[in-house]
Design a protein around this motif. Structure first.
Motif, PDB file in Angstrom:
ATOM      1  N   ALA A  37      -2.972  76.844 -29.443  1.00  0.00           N
ATOM      2  CA  ALA A  37      -1.586  76.905 -28.964  1.00  0.00           C
ATOM      3  C   ALA A  37      -0.734  75.834 -29.650  1.00  0.00           C
ATOM      4  O   ALA A  37       0.427  76.081 -30.020  1.00  0.00           O
ATOM      5  N   LEU A  38      -1.309  74.645 -29.851  1.00  0.00           N
ATOM      6  CA  LEU A  38      -0.558  73.568 -30.519  1.00  0.00           C
ATOM      7  C   LEU A  38      -0.265  73.923 -31.974  1.00  0.00           C
ATOM      8  O   LEU A  38       0.819  73.629 -32.490  1.00  0.00           O
ATOM      9  N   VAL A  39      -1.250  74.559 -32.633  1.00  0.00           N
ATOM     10  CA  VAL A  39      -1.036  74.957 -34.033  1.00  0.00           C
ATOM     11  C   VAL A  39       0.058  76.015 -34.097  1.00  0.00           C
ATOM     12  O   VAL A  39       0.969  75.928 -34.932  1.00  0.00           O
ATOM     13  N   THR A  40      -0.009  76.998 -33.209  1.00  0.00           N
ATOM     14  CA  THR A  40       1.007  78.059 -33.185  1.00  0.00           C
ATOM     15  C   THR A  40       2.395  77.471 -32.948  1.00  0.00           C
ATOM     16  O   THR A  40       3.364  77.804 -33.654  1.00  0.00           O
ATOM     17  N   GLN A  41       2.483  76.587 -31.980  1.00  0.00           N
ATOM     18  CA  GLN A  41       3.769  75.978 -31.649  1.00  0.00           C
ATOM     19  C   GLN A  41       4.301  75.141 -32.819  1.00  0.00           C
ATOM     20  O   GLN A  41       5.485  75.206 -33.152  1.00  0.00           O
ATOM     21  N   SER A  42       3.407  74.405 -33.467  1.00  0.00           N
ATOM     22  CA  SER A  42       3.833  73.583 -34.605  1.00  0.00           C
ATOM     23  C   SER A  42       4.312  74.478 -35.744  1.00  0.00           C
ATOM     24  O   SER A  42       5.332  74.189 -36.384  1.00  0.00           O
ATOM     25  N   ARG A  43       3.579  75.578 -35.987  1.00  0.00           N
ATOM     26  CA  ARG A  43       3.984  76.504 -37.056  1.00  0.00           C
ATOM     27  C   ARG A  43       5.375  77.064 -36.807  1.00  0.00           C
ATOM     28  O   ARG A  43       6.177  77.197 -37.733  1.00  0.00           O
ATOM     29  N   ARG A  47       8.602  76.635 -39.272  1.00  0.00           N
ATOM     30  CA  ARG A  47       9.428  77.738 -39.786  1.00  0.00           C
ATOM     31  C   ARG A  47      10.894  77.518 -39.478  1.00  0.00           C
ATOM     32  O   ARG A  47      11.764  77.788 -40.303  1.00  0.00           O
ATOM     33  N   SER A  48      11.177  77.003 -38.267  1.00  0.00           N
ATOM     34  CA  SER A  48      12.570  76.880 -37.846  1.00  0.00           C
ATOM     35  C   SER A  48      13.325  75.814 -38.656  1.00  0.00           C
ATOM     36  O   SER A  48      14.547  75.858 -38.716  1.00  0.00           O
ATOM     37  N   VAL A  49      12.622  74.864 -39.247  1.00  0.00           N
ATOM     38  CA  VAL A  49      13.310  73.816 -40.017  1.00  0.00           C
ATOM     39  C   VAL A  49      13.119  73.972 -41.533  1.00  0.00           C
ATOM     40  O   VAL A  49      13.606  73.144 -42.305  1.00  0.00           O
ATOM     41  N   ALA A  50      12.430  75.040 -41.939  1.00  0.00           N
ATOM     42  CA  ALA A  50      12.193  75.251 -43.382  1.00  0.00           C
ATOM     43  C   ALA A  50      13.526  75.316 -44.114  1.00  0.00           C
ATOM     44  O   ALA A  50      14.497  75.899 -43.612  1.00  0.00           O
ATOM     45  N   PRO A  95      13.538  68.983 -30.789  1.00  0.00           N
ATOM     46  CA  PRO A  95      13.081  68.173 -29.656  1.00  0.00           C
ATOM     47  C   PRO A  95      11.558  68.148 -29.559  1.00  0.00           C
ATOM     48  O   PRO A  95      10.870  69.006 -30.108  1.00  0.00           O
ATOM     49  N   LEU A  96      11.072  67.156 -28.842  1.00  0.00           N
ATOM     50  CA  LEU A  96       9.641  67.053 -28.570  1.00  0.00           C
ATOM     51  C   LEU A  96       9.310  68.140 -27.541  1.00  0.00           C
ATOM     52  O   LEU A  96       9.878  68.134 -26.449  1.00  0.00           O
ATOM     53  N   PRO A  97       8.417  69.074 -27.850  1.00  0.00           N
ATOM     54  CA  PRO A  97       8.105  70.119 -26.860  1.00  0.00           C
ATOM     55  C   PRO A  97       7.520  69.505 -25.581  1.00  0.00           C
ATOM     56  O   PRO A  97       6.798  68.511 -25.636  1.00  0.00           O
ATOM     57  N   ASP A  98       7.824  70.130 -24.433  1.00  0.00           N
ATOM     58  CA  ASP A  98       7.280  69.655 -23.147  1.00  0.00           C
ATOM     59  C   ASP A  98       5.758  69.580 -23.188  1.00  0.00           C
ATOM     60  O   ASP A  98       5.158  68.692 -22.579  1.00  0.00           O
ATOM     61  N   SER A  99       5.153  70.544 -23.913  1.00  0.00           N
ATOM     62  CA  SER A  99       3.679  70.554 -23.954  1.00  0.00           C
ATOM     63  C   SER A  99       3.149  69.258 -24.584  1.00  0.00           C
ATOM     64  O   SER A  99       2.108  68.735 -24.169  1.00  0.00           O
ATOM     65  N   PHE A 100       3.875  68.709 -25.561  1.00  0.00           N
ATOM     66  CA  PHE A 100       3.453  67.446 -26.190  1.00  0.00           C
ATOM     67  C   PHE A 100       3.588  66.288 -25.188  1.00  0.00           C
ATOM     68  O   PHE A 100       2.724  65.421 -25.093  1.00  0.00           O
ATOM     69  N   VAL A 101       4.714  66.298 -24.455  1.00  0.00           N
ATOM     70  CA  VAL A 101       4.957  65.231 -23.469  1.00  0.00           C
ATOM     71  C   VAL A 101       3.855  65.258 -22.404  1.00  0.00           C
ATOM     72  O   VAL A 101       3.285  64.217 -22.050  1.00  0.00           O
ATOM     73  N   ASN A 102       3.557  66.463 -21.916  1.00  0.00           N
ATOM     74  CA  ASN A 102       2.528  66.583 -20.880  1.00  0.00           C
ATOM     75  C   ASN A 102       1.159  66.137 -21.392  1.00  0.00           C
ATOM     76  O   ASN A 102       0.409  65.464 -20.679  1.00  0.00           O
ATOM     77  N   LEU A 103       0.858  66.507 -22.637  1.00  0.00           N
ATOM     78  CA  LEU A 103      -0.431  66.109 -23.211  1.00  0.00           C
ATOM     79  C   LEU A 103      -0.539  64.595 -23.330  1.00  0.00           C
ATOM     80  O   LEU A 103      -1.603  64.017 -23.105  1.00  0.00           O
ATOM     81  N   LEU A 131       4.822  62.959 -34.584  1.00  0.00           N
ATOM     82  CA  LEU A 131       4.678  63.224 -36.008  1.00  0.00           C
ATOM     83  C   LEU A 131       3.544  64.224 -36.127  1.00  0.00           C
ATOM     84  O   LEU A 131       2.460  64.011 -35.587  1.00  0.00           O
ATOM     85  N   VAL A 132       3.827  65.361 -36.777  1.00  0.00           N
ATOM     86  CA  VAL A 132       2.776  66.337 -37.036  1.00  0.00           C
ATOM     87  C   VAL A 132       2.416  66.191 -38.510  1.00  0.00           C
ATOM     88  O   VAL A 132       3.256  66.402 -39.391  1.00  0.00           O
ATOM     89  N   ASN A 133       1.184  65.773 -38.767  1.00  0.00           N
ATOM     90  CA  ASN A 133       0.703  65.568 -40.141  1.00  0.00           C
ATOM     91  C   ASN A 133      -0.211  66.712 -40.522  1.00  0.00           C
ATOM     92  O   ASN A 133      -1.111  67.060 -39.751  1.00  0.00           O
ATOM     93  N   TYR A 134      -0.010  67.285 -41.704  1.00  0.00           N
ATOM     94  CA  TYR A 134      -0.977  68.277 -42.209  1.00  0.00           C
ATOM     95  C   TYR A 134      -1.673  67.713 -43.443  1.00  0.00           C
ATOM     96  O   TYR A 134      -1.022  67.317 -44.418  1.00  0.00           O
TER      97      TYR A 134
END
Ligand SMILES: O=C(O)CCC(=O)C(=O)O
Ligand SMILES: [Fe+2]
Length: 230
Positions: A37-43, A47-50, A95-103, A131-134
């Motif tokens: 789910a985190l990978v999907t959300q990050s992807r 895409r939205s900022v490409a 924004p920082l997704p809520d799922s990240f804040v909760n985690l 920061l999402v690092n690949y």
């Protein structure tokens, strides 16, 4: 079935542990479904900022171009002005997704039970940026300190995909002695307290170690969540 060629390092039991003062390693903190789910959300965010100035790119620094692709959420670290900013050329930072804040809160609750210096943060922590690092299998990150935040709040760091070797050094310089900790898919490491400003890096990634179902076929994603202000 295990074969003769399996690396014994990866078959040792991996209990949750306090590595040193202020540093806790919690293997398998994320389920495969959560990793996916985190990978999907990050992807989706990538895409939205490409094509914008916030696109996930390999940043250029004074010492050259990094091999790691980076995406900033919540706030963007501007490498030219050395400041955290809310927007770049009029493009607002996602924004920082809520799922990240909760985690992050869940991570600090678990980590706090293993480290006195992390315990107080489970209530007080404010997740403000991530920061999402690949890392492609041949990418690495040199020894550095996370010193761009005013806050001494711990850094919450999640790993997905191929195993990365997390090298933890001391607080004075980037030299030995250091401890190498393999971070496997789903692992959490929290570093704060006496080691909040410790030098650390990722000398290597172990190719072809991402588990099926984590959302990544190759390479490694690391998500670090941070509190910036005091
Ligand atoms: O990839 C990692 O586990 C560490 C990343 C890191 O040190 C950073 O983004 O500052
Ligand atoms: Fe770092």
């Amino acid at each position: 079935m295990p074969t003769l060629f399996d690396d014994p390092l990866h078959q040792l039991p991996r209990p949750p542990r306090r590595v040193t003062a202020g540093v806790v390693h919690l293997p398998n903190f994320l389920s495969l479904a959560e990793q996916n789910a985190l990978v999907t959300q990050s992807r989706e965010i990538v895409r939205s900022v490409a094509g914008t100035p916030l696109a996930m790119v390999r940043p250029k620094t004074k010492s050259g171009q990094m091999s790691v692709h980076m995406l900033n959420l919540g706030k963007h670290w501007a490498t030219n002005t050395y400041r955290y900013v809310d927007a770049v050329d009029g493009f607002p930072v996602p924004p920082l997704p809520d799922s990240f804040v909760n985690l992050a809160h869940r991570a600090l609750l678990s980590a706090g039970s293993l480290s006195n210096s992390l315990q107080s943060w489970s209530e007080a922590y404010r997740a403000e940026a991530a920061l999402v690092n690949y890392y492609s299998p041949d990418a690495s990150m040199g020894m550095h300190q996370d010193a761009n935040e005013e806050s001494e709040a711990p850094v919450v760091s999640l790993s997905i995909g191929d195993t990365g070797i997390f090298r933890l050094g001391g607080t004075l310089n980037r030299n030995k002695p250091w401890t190498d900790i393999p971070l496997m898919s789903g692992d959490l490491i929290v570093f704060g307290g006496a080691h909040r400003r410790a030098f650390h890096g990722i000398p290597s990634i172990e190719a072809n170690t991402a588990p099926a179902g984590c959302g990544l076929k190759e390479g490694r994603i690391n998500i670090t969540i941070r509190q910036l202000a005091l």
